[in-house]
Enzyme design. Structure first.
Site, short mmCIF file in Angstrom:
data_model
loop_
_atom_site.label_atom_id
_atom_site.label_comp_id
_atom_site.label_asym_id
_atom_site.label_seq_id
_atom_site.Cartn_x
_atom_site.Cartn_y
_atom_site.Cartn_z
N ASP A 199 0.79 -1.23 0.05
CA ASP A 199 -0.03 -0.10 0.15
C ASP A 199 0.61 1.22 -0.08
OD1 ASP A 199 -1.40 2.14 0.64
OD2 ASP A 199 -2.33 1.41 2.28
N GLN A 202 0.79 6.65 0.97
CA GLN A 202 1.66 7.78 1.31
C GLN A 202 3.12 7.75 1.04
OE1 GLN A 202 0.29 9.86 3.05
NE2 GLN A 202 -1.66 8.99 3.73
N LYS A 225 -3.67 12.17 -3.48
CA LYS A 225 -2.55 12.86 -2.48
C LYS A 225 -1.48 12.99 -2.97
CE LYS A 225 -4.03 8.88 0.82
NZ LYS A 225 -4.86 9.75 1.74
C1 LIG Z 1 -1.66 4.55 3.98
C2 LIG Z 1 -3.16 4.62 3.22
N1 LIG Z 1 -3.70 3.56 2.50
C3 LIG Z 1 -4.93 3.86 1.92
C4 LIG Z 1 -5.37 5.09 2.16
C5 LIG Z 1 -6.87 5.31 1.17
O1 LIG Z 1 -6.72 5.86 0.18
P1 LIG Z 1 -8.02 6.33 -0.75
O2 LIG Z 1 -9.08 6.79 0.25
O3 LIG Z 1 -7.63 7.32 -1.95
O4 LIG Z 1 -8.58 4.66 -1.33
C6 LIG Z 1 -4.99 6.04 2.69
C7 LIG Z 1 -5.54 7.48 2.76
O5 LIG Z 1 -5.64 7.96 3.83
C8 LIG Z 1 -3.71 5.91 3.33
O6 LIG Z 1 -3.11 7.08 3.99
#
Ligand SMILES: Cc1ncc(COP(=O)(O)O)c(C=O)c1O
Length: 409
Positions: A199, A202, A225
């Protein structure tokens, strides 16, 4: 190699806004970043001149739209050093990208008794899909625990990784800023016969990314982001896996043929892109990538390490025991997300009072409830830094915290 933040700020129209008579100090980019004029213009220009659906029409603007959409895919592949553009799948966000893997690869390959290894610091996006699988299939979830210094405790890694089918791990914690050692974890998981999902929501906006160097099987990230628009995310996966995985959503675009008695899937990556895709958003993401490449991701990282160091020093020096900052103490060991507890003021109150001073920080559980429980807090305030932030923004945060202190006596 550092960034010229004064010039960068001028590229972001929203930064000129005032809130409650104060200049806007945006410190919530870990939640969603602001968008530069180049991204806003690219999306507007495309809609004014070349907008049409993609992969369908043969007329001129349909061909232009298709070319622009596929050029965005090529830009993504280049930006993260994906093995090919065929390995780049567009999704709605990283949450959907991870769910795509959970609903296709994982449901085709994991059953009762199989194990998935995650960490205690995952965002719900990389946790709930696996909890759902555990509930549905009896898949076992194992957790790499948090260490005292808010890195990962790897002392039991050999036992935990033994026999797992998937390691699903964040590249950077959205609460702690911790950067798990992927160079250690991914080979360990592969040696145990597991696939690896990273994932990178960030990570990709903030550090140079080389998915081939990681050798991860699946990498997900999200456009909003990284200076891009909301509504687009990316899954980069090894081609052979995408080839072998069943399709995800069914509908137009993801088929080669449909008959009354069946269907055959399209080639990758389109096999995973059912329906009209996020066309305008892909154009915006391409412009965001151009912007980040223009700044240089090494320079972005250098700027953020330096600014994070300044923020940690400033907050600790000014507030001492009144502030508790979560995450590794060393700026080079973390990203620019600074979650903190301040005296005994509830994070929502902190955020509200900071807002009166034009300072935007996130307050809450940051979609990481198991981690918050592990930290022994229900919520935290979180300031997060990006390319348009400078020391004056950190000072504004500290000044506004002073005001919070005064308000609560
Ligand atoms: C580490 C991490 N993974 C996943 C997500 C989810 O992102 P999204 O809402 O764009 O799917 C976030 C969002 O804050 C995140 O910080």
């Amino acid at each position: 190699m550092t960034l010229d933040v004064a010039t960068i700020k001028r590229d972001f129209p929203i930064i000129d806004r005032e809130i409650n008579g104060k200049r806007l100090v945006y410190l919530d980019s870990a939640s969603s970043s602001q968008k530069p004029r180049s991204v806003l213009d690219a999306m507007g220009r495309f809609q004014e001149t070349s907008y049409a659906n993609v992969h369908r029409g043969v007329y001129t603007i349909a061909a232009e739209a298709t070319e622009a959409y596929e050029a965005a895919r090529r830009a993504v592949a280049r930006f993260v050093n994906a093995p090919s553009e065929r390995s780049v799948v567009f999704a709605k966000n990283v949450t959907e990208a991870i769910n795509l893997v959970a609903y296709t690869w994982a449901r085709a390959n994991l059953g009762a008794g199989d194990a998935v290894l995650v960490t205690e610091m995952e965002h719900h996006a990389n946790l709930v899909p696996w909890l759902m699988l555990a509930e549905e299939r009896g898949v076992e979830l194992r957790y790499l625990p948090l260490a005292e210094d808010h890195t990962l405790d790897l002392s039991d890694l050999d036992r935990l990784v033994d026999g797992v089918k998937l390691l699903a791990v964040t590249a950077m914690s959205n609460v702690l800023g911790t950067l798990p050692p992927l160079d250690l974890l991914i080979p360990a998981a592969h040696a145990a016969g597991a696939k690896v999902l990273v994932d990178a929501a960030q990570w990709v906006p903030h550090l140079p990314t080389d998915v081939q160097a990681w050798d991860a099987d699946f990498v997900g990230f999200t456009g909003h982001k990284m200076l891009g628009p909301s509504g687009i995310g990316v899954l980069v996966a090894k081609e052979e896996l995408l080839e072998s995985m069943p399709a995800f959503l069914g509908g137009g675009e993801m088929i080669r043929d449909v008959r009354l008695d069946g269907w055959t899937p399209n080639e990758i990556p389109w096999k995973f892109e059912a329906g009209t895709p996020p066309i305008v958003e892909a154009i915006g993401l391409h412009a965001a990538i151009d912007e980040l490449e223009g700044l240089g991701m090494d320079a972005v990282r250098e700027h953020e390490v330096s600014l994070t160091g300044y923020a940690l020093r400033t907050l600790n020096d000014r507030f001492g025991d009144d502030i508790t900052i979560h995450g590794p103490a060393e700026p080079a060991m973390r990203g620019g997300v600074i979650s903190f507890e301040f005296r005994d003021v509830h994070p929502h109150d902190i955020s509200q009072i900071l807002d009166e001073h034009g300072v935007c920080v996130r307050a809450g559980h940051h979609c990481a409830k198991p981690l918050m429980r592990r930290l022994g807090v229900g919520a935290s305030a979180r300031a997060s830094l990006y390319v348009y932030n400078d020391e004056a923004d950190v000072d504004a945060l500290a000044d506004a915290l002073d005001a919070t202190s005064t308000f609560f006596g």
